[in-house]
Design an enzyme around this catalytic site. Structure first.
Site, short mmCIF file in Angstrom:
data_model
loop_
_atom_site.label_atom_id
_atom_site.label_comp_id
_atom_site.label_asym_id
_atom_site.label_seq_id
_atom_site.Cartn_x
_atom_site.Cartn_y
_atom_site.Cartn_z
N GLU A 197 -9.92 -9.55 -7.82
CA GLU A 197 -8.83 -8.39 -7.52
C GLU A 197 -7.74 -8.65 -8.49
O GLU A 197 -7.23 -7.56 -8.98
CB GLU A 197 -8.44 -8.69 -6.16
CG GLU A 197 -9.54 -8.16 -5.03
CD GLU A 197 -9.17 -8.21 -3.68
OE1 GLU A 197 -7.97 -8.80 -3.32
OE2 GLU A 197 -9.82 -7.88 -2.74
N LYS A 217 0.79 -1.06 0.17
CA LYS A 217 -0.09 -0.04 0.03
C LYS A 217 0.88 1.31 0.01
O LYS A 217 2.16 1.16 0.27
CB LYS A 217 -0.97 -0.04 1.18
CG LYS A 217 -1.92 -1.07 1.03
CD LYS A 217 -2.84 -0.98 2.38
CE LYS A 217 -3.80 -2.35 2.24
NZ LYS A 217 -4.83 -2.11 3.43
N HIS A 237 -2.09 -5.67 1.48
CA HIS A 237 -3.35 -6.02 1.40
C HIS A 237 -3.24 -7.49 0.73
O HIS A 237 -2.19 -7.70 -0.16
CB HIS A 237 -4.12 -5.03 0.41
CG HIS A 237 -5.45 -5.87 -0.13
ND1 HIS A 237 -6.63 -5.78 0.66
CD2 HIS A 237 -5.69 -6.51 -1.21
CE1 HIS A 237 -7.55 -6.45 -0.26
NE2 HIS A 237 -6.89 -6.90 -1.05
N TYR A 290 -12.36 -1.25 -3.73
CA TYR A 290 -12.79 -1.49 -2.32
C TYR A 290 -14.24 -1.28 -2.32
O TYR A 290 -14.92 -1.06 -1.38
CB TYR A 290 -12.07 -0.55 -1.38
CG TYR A 290 -10.95 -1.12 -0.94
CD1 TYR A 290 -10.67 -2.23 -0.29
CD2 TYR A 290 -9.85 -0.17 -1.12
CE1 TYR A 290 -9.64 -2.73 0.30
CE2 TYR A 290 -8.42 -0.40 -0.80
CZ TYR A 290 -8.40 -1.71 -0.06
OH TYR A 290 -7.13 -2.24 0.33
N ASN A 299 -2.00 -0.05 6.91
CA ASN A 299 -1.34 -1.41 7.33
C ASN A 299 -0.43 -2.11 6.32
O ASN A 299 -0.23 -3.37 6.17
CB ASN A 299 -2.30 -2.36 7.67
CG ASN A 299 -3.63 -2.69 6.86
OD1 ASN A 299 -3.23 -2.21 5.69
ND2 ASN A 299 -4.64 -3.62 7.34
P1 CMP Z 1 -7.54 -4.42 3.63
O1 CMP Z 1 -7.02 -5.96 3.96
O2 CMP Z 1 -6.97 -3.78 2.37
O3 CMP Z 1 -8.85 -4.50 3.40
C1 CMP Z 1 -9.89 -3.20 3.81
C2 CMP Z 1 -9.02 -2.36 4.34
O4 CMP Z 1 -9.84 -1.25 5.35
C3 CMP Z 1 -8.21 -3.00 5.60
O5 CMP Z 1 -7.05 -3.59 4.88
C4 CMP Z 1 -7.82 -1.72 6.31
O6 CMP Z 1 -6.69 -1.14 5.72
C5 CMP Z 1 -8.94 -0.83 5.86
N1 CMP Z 1 -9.59 -0.41 7.34
C6 CMP Z 1 -9.79 1.11 8.01
N2 CMP Z 1 -10.45 0.58 9.34
C7 CMP Z 1 -10.84 -0.47 9.17
C8 CMP Z 1 -11.73 -1.32 10.07
N3 CMP Z 1 -12.09 -0.60 11.25
N4 CMP Z 1 -11.90 -2.42 9.86
C9 CMP Z 1 -11.47 -3.27 8.91
N5 CMP Z 1 -10.59 -2.67 7.89
C10 CMP Z 1 -10.47 -1.33 8.11
#
Ligand code: CMP
Length: 137
Positions: A126, A9, A115, A49, A112
């Site tokens: 995806e 990311k 992904h 998303y 984070n």
């Molecule tokens: P990702 O695995 O990319 O899929 C959805 C993303 O939403 C997740 O990682 C996080 O980076 C983001 N995100 C932000 N806030 C939340 C939350 N409260 N719960 C889950 N995903 C979140």
């Protein structure tokens, strides 16, 4: 053989973590079948998303994903979806197991670092979102 989508990311790219993530993928013997750096438009991030569009974090998440370049990859191997998710660790770095990418590098639940697809159906959507059939053989 299973394929999954991995993304470094924008926070991971900005913090020079591409090499670290790729090294971990190679050490774990997942094959990188395709890889490119992209700077997503807002529309591309929202489309990627779309499954989260009713969630309270959707706006922040899509803002973040189009805030800078990201690296998208197709990983391939036996059980690739679960293996890549295990390497990433839990979505929230506070809950991620020791030695996972998110535990070692992520700063919060949104930024984070990486992904990964969560199931075969999402992996198909995806990987097809970013790569053509020719790029993934
Ligand atoms: P990702 O695995 O990319 O899929 C959805 C993303 O939403 C997740 O990682 C996080 O980076 C983001 N995100 C932000 N806030 C939340 C939350 N409260 N719960 C889950 N995903 C979140």
């Amino acid at each position: 053989m299973q394929q999954t989508l991995a993304i470094v990311k924008p926070d991971g790219v900005a913090r020079n973590l591409i090499g670290e993530v790729v090294a971990r993928i190679e050490r774990n013997q997942l094959a990188i079948k395709a890889m490119k750096m992209i700077h997503m438009s807002r529309a591309q991030a929202e489309g990627f998303y779309a499954v989260h569009k009713e969630r309270p974090f959707f706006k922040d998440l899509t803002d973040f994903m189009c805030s800078g370049p990201a690296v998208v990859m197709i990983l391939q191997g036996e059980n690739a979806i679960a293996r890549w998710r295990e390497m990433m660790g839990a979505t929230n770095p506070a809950d991620a197991a020791d030695g996972t990418i998110r535990r070692d590098f992520a700063t919060d639940i949104e930024k984070n670092v990486v992904h990964g697809s969560d199931a075969p159906e999402t992996a198909a959507f995806e990987t097809g979102y970013f790569f053509s059939g020719l790029e993934r053989n």
